[in-house]
Design a protein around this motif. Sequence first.
Motif, PDB file in Angstrom:
ATOM      1  N   PHE A 522       0.743  -1.255   0.071  1.00  0.00           N
ATOM      2  CA  PHE A 522      -0.059  -0.202  -0.053  1.00  0.00           C
ATOM      3  C   PHE A 522       0.865   1.441   0.039  1.00  0.00           C
ATOM      4  N   ARG A 523       1.974   1.278   0.865  1.00  0.00           N
ATOM      5  CA  ARG A 523       2.808   2.494   0.866  1.00  0.00           C
ATOM      6  C   ARG A 523       3.352   2.628  -0.390  1.00  0.00           C
ATOM      7  N   GLY A 525       2.299   1.824  -3.397  1.00  0.00           N
ATOM      8  CA  GLY A 525       1.446   1.912  -4.577  1.00  0.00           C
ATOM      9  C   GLY A 525       1.164   0.456  -5.223  1.00  0.00           C
ATOM     10  N   ARG A 529      -6.215  -1.624  -7.422  1.00  0.00           N
ATOM     11  CA  ARG A 529      -6.640  -0.241  -7.244  1.00  0.00           C
ATOM     12  C   ARG A 529      -7.896  -0.242  -6.257  1.00  0.00           C
ATOM     13  N   ALA A 532      -6.772  -0.450  -2.822  1.00  0.00           N
ATOM     14  CA  ALA A 532      -5.975   0.685  -2.303  1.00  0.00           C
ATOM     15  C   ALA A 532      -7.026   1.998  -2.035  1.00  0.00           C
ATOM     16  N   ALA A 533      -7.696   2.114  -3.164  1.00  0.00           N
ATOM     17  CA  ALA A 533      -8.698   3.279  -2.963  1.00  0.00           C
ATOM     18  C   ALA A 533      -9.752   3.343  -1.793  1.00  0.00           C
ATOM     19  N   ASP A 536      -7.384   4.260   1.274  1.00  0.00           N
ATOM     20  CA  ASP A 536      -7.177   5.700   1.304  1.00  0.00           C
ATOM     21  C   ASP A 536      -8.666   6.511   1.911  1.00  0.00           C
ATOM     22  N   ALA A 537      -9.779   5.937   1.323  1.00  0.00           N
ATOM     23  CA  ALA A 537     -11.050   6.484   2.012  1.00  0.00           C
ATOM     24  C   ALA A 537     -11.064   6.272   3.448  1.00  0.00           C
ATOM     25  N   LEU A 539      -8.673   5.453   5.691  1.00  0.00           N
ATOM     26  CA  LEU A 539      -7.713   6.136   6.494  1.00  0.00           C
ATOM     27  C   LEU A 539      -7.845   7.578   6.612  1.00  0.00           C
ATOM     28  N   ALA A 540      -8.336   8.296   5.473  1.00  0.00           N
ATOM     29  CA  ALA A 540      -8.606   9.712   5.505  1.00  0.00           C
ATOM     30  C   ALA A 540      -9.761   9.965   6.563  1.00  0.00           C
ATOM     31  N   GLY A 543      -7.920   7.180   9.945  1.00  0.00           N
ATOM     32  CA  GLY A 543      -6.461   7.081  10.180  1.00  0.00           C
ATOM     33  C   GLY A 543      -5.962   7.605  11.504  1.00  0.00           C
ATOM     34  N   ALA A 558      -2.860   5.841  10.058  1.00  0.00           N
ATOM     35  CA  ALA A 558      -2.312   6.507   8.969  1.00  0.00           C
ATOM     36  C   ALA A 558      -0.862   6.759   8.902  1.00  0.00           C
TER      37      ALA A 558
END
Length: 834
Positions: A522-523, A525, A529, A532-533, A536-537, A539-540, A543, A558
């Motif tokens: 993940f770190r 990339g 997908r 990973a997406a 991202d959502a 942890l936003a 996180g 995070a």
Amino acid sequence: MTVIPLEQLTGLDVARAGNKAVNLAAMLGKGFSVPGGFVVTTAAYDRIGVRVSPGPLDEVAARSIRAAILAADLPEDLTRAVTRAYRALGADAAVAVRSSSPGEDLPEASFAGQYDTFLSVSGAGNVLTAVKRCWASLWSDRAVRYRTAHGLDHRDAAIAVVVQRMVEARAAGVLHTLNPVTGRRSEMVAEAVEGVGEAVVSGAVVPDQYVLAGDREPDGHGCLDAADLRRLREVGAALQEGFGAPQDVEWAIDGAGRVWLTQTRPITTAFPVPESPDGRLRAYWSVNVYQGLFRPLTPMGATMIRERQRGMSAYLTSIGFSPEIVDVSGWLYWDITEGVADGAKRPAMVAFADDLAAPSGQIIAGLADDPRFAATGTPERSPGPRRRYGPIAAAWVFPRWARARARRRSLQHVRALMGPEPGRPAEQLRWIEANHRTICRIEADLPRTANTAGGLAQRLAARLLEGVAVPEEVNACFRGVPANPTTEMDLSLWRLAMAARAHPESSAALSSHDAGHLAEAFRYGRLPRPLAAGMDAFLARYGCRVAAEMDLGLPRWADDPTPVFNLLIGYAAAARTGFDAAAEFAAAGREARAAVAELVRRAPFHRRLAAGFLLSSARELRGLRELPKYCLMLGYQELRRRLMRLGEHLAGRGVLDRAADVMFLGLDELRAAVLDGGDGGERARVRERRAVYERETGRRQVPAVVLSDGAVPEYRPAGTGDAAFLRGIAGASGLASGPARIVRDPGTARIEPGEVLVCPSTDPGWTPLFLNAAAVVTETGGMISHGTTVAREYGIPAVVGVAGATTRIHDGQLITVDGSRGTISLGHRPSPGR
């Protein structure tokens, strides 16, 4: 050098002389009576050329190493050096030959009794043979097993050997400068036998035992008289003061009554307690236990918790808590002596402690029976908080509107603190100094009306239903409540796992890699997908969280999402069994609404309308209880991010070794380092504090209440007398059976559907494990703690305040948890389903 006189050693010589020899040298340097001698260093041992293969070591290989050591011819220069040092002690002197390993006498691995000791050895040839036998004992079966059990690499094993002149002892033994049974610092305990003291250490005899309490005249008997005991007490007090910690001492008394010291080491197993500022006995309640932190705090984390508690100090001081918090080795304490001794304040203090971290309150209540805490004051009713009932009534009438408004205003309050991104380090520092107090007091400053309205509605509804519903039935109405940030987080992670399962590439990643590999992918990339997406959502939004999140010094999800990936792997595996956490939560909500309807139907006719109205309003509002903590974590995340920026700056300048070391500085030290370049001692201070932190992190038990003399009062609930039955406090109603899963680190644990989570305590970072759990058992907690609140909302039983649960219950043991009665039965078969 291979042979060094004891008096020439310094504290820097541990690697070549071992801890025992260095401690003996330190005692000599402080003027204590220590028999003369020397150390044969680890360099001498290295010269015999022991070679150890990596990995496990079996008994055959260990036996071979021992035989090779005993058969080895010592180098001539080493033989001459040992012989010369021995003869300097006196012609044919009787000596003791003992191990002194660099890995010996450590807090986490003492190696007590693992290596051989040889007493009354005379003649240079015999001394050399005894040295080789000490070396060989490094590879005894017991020493090899000990290293294996502690996860130590055999290739790192090394040993030095101390040779000391024997004392012609009239009596000898050990002295603990605190009472090892009670923990009291006001008492020393000596054990003694006639002659040399090896029999005491080995356990071969029953020694005479003496408790030396305070300044009372000791009672001489057995092999020690009152004068001997007075001298031992004086020496013990001087050692404790000289080394700055309680000591475990080996001693011998010669025919003239002189006390000789043959070993001392700190008693690091004793729990650290604050010193009483005025010398009187004082009681302390652990802030760590109150926060559900069964680990020490980093210095920066401790600073921020102090600021948080100052924002809540008005109420706490009114019920007997000290206004300031004391820090000892990362463990924080409130002085609660005033509340214990004041009959007017004690009931409120007891209730507060039990609501959040039972059985702390019952322990505090028990101290009232101790005559040393003389009661003052007269119990009286607290006037309670002043409330404006107009806004509360509006929240009851329009609960969804009030809930949405509270969430919006709370998040706006947090966002307003974020401010613009400073540029230079000095600007970052000014932002931190200007905002850290406000961030730490977010919970106290948020709008409270809707939250208060929810709690008040629940209490009023319970009163209206008195006589027709028991408390567990009222609590059942609050399963599956909406808008709780903690349950929303858990369910969001569950949905992410289900979405990943539906995507073949993401599902394959979760099933074929461990959490560390996924976090690294993940770190950089390299994740599929969709996964990973989704991360991202997640942890936003979440996180900012992590287990033990009240310690700002710990990385957030995070920063290191490995624990999140571990949970995702567990969720995906659970789903393959047909388990559906989202469906379970929805079912809990339906059952709760049906419970509301049933209780309203039972209520007297004139109370039905009010009871139904209050229960429904409370259900809509109770999820807000977890909102202030979530907002605080959002603020913490921003504060931590900026502190880490400064840490990176200081590491780049060489002031710190690494960025995370900033969490081991105080704010004043940080300011000096950023603005003035520091004083050059930052790295050493950080290393010293990290060593204390890592040592204390190894503690398995954290007492809720300690006294200033070191005693740890315990809570002993009335039980059945059955060893297969444990009692705690009912946290969330229901009955469930299943195999126990003992968890101390939620970041690496997984709970299979139907297992019972047993742990020291919980906070929101633990609650994702609740989704799969059949029930929850904790050693501390209360009716309004985060863990019990979330357990009730998930509809799973919880029993909290179960003393010693993680040791009295065994991993995999079948247990039955009765969350209505607060009991755990051991050995019961699992019940079908949840």
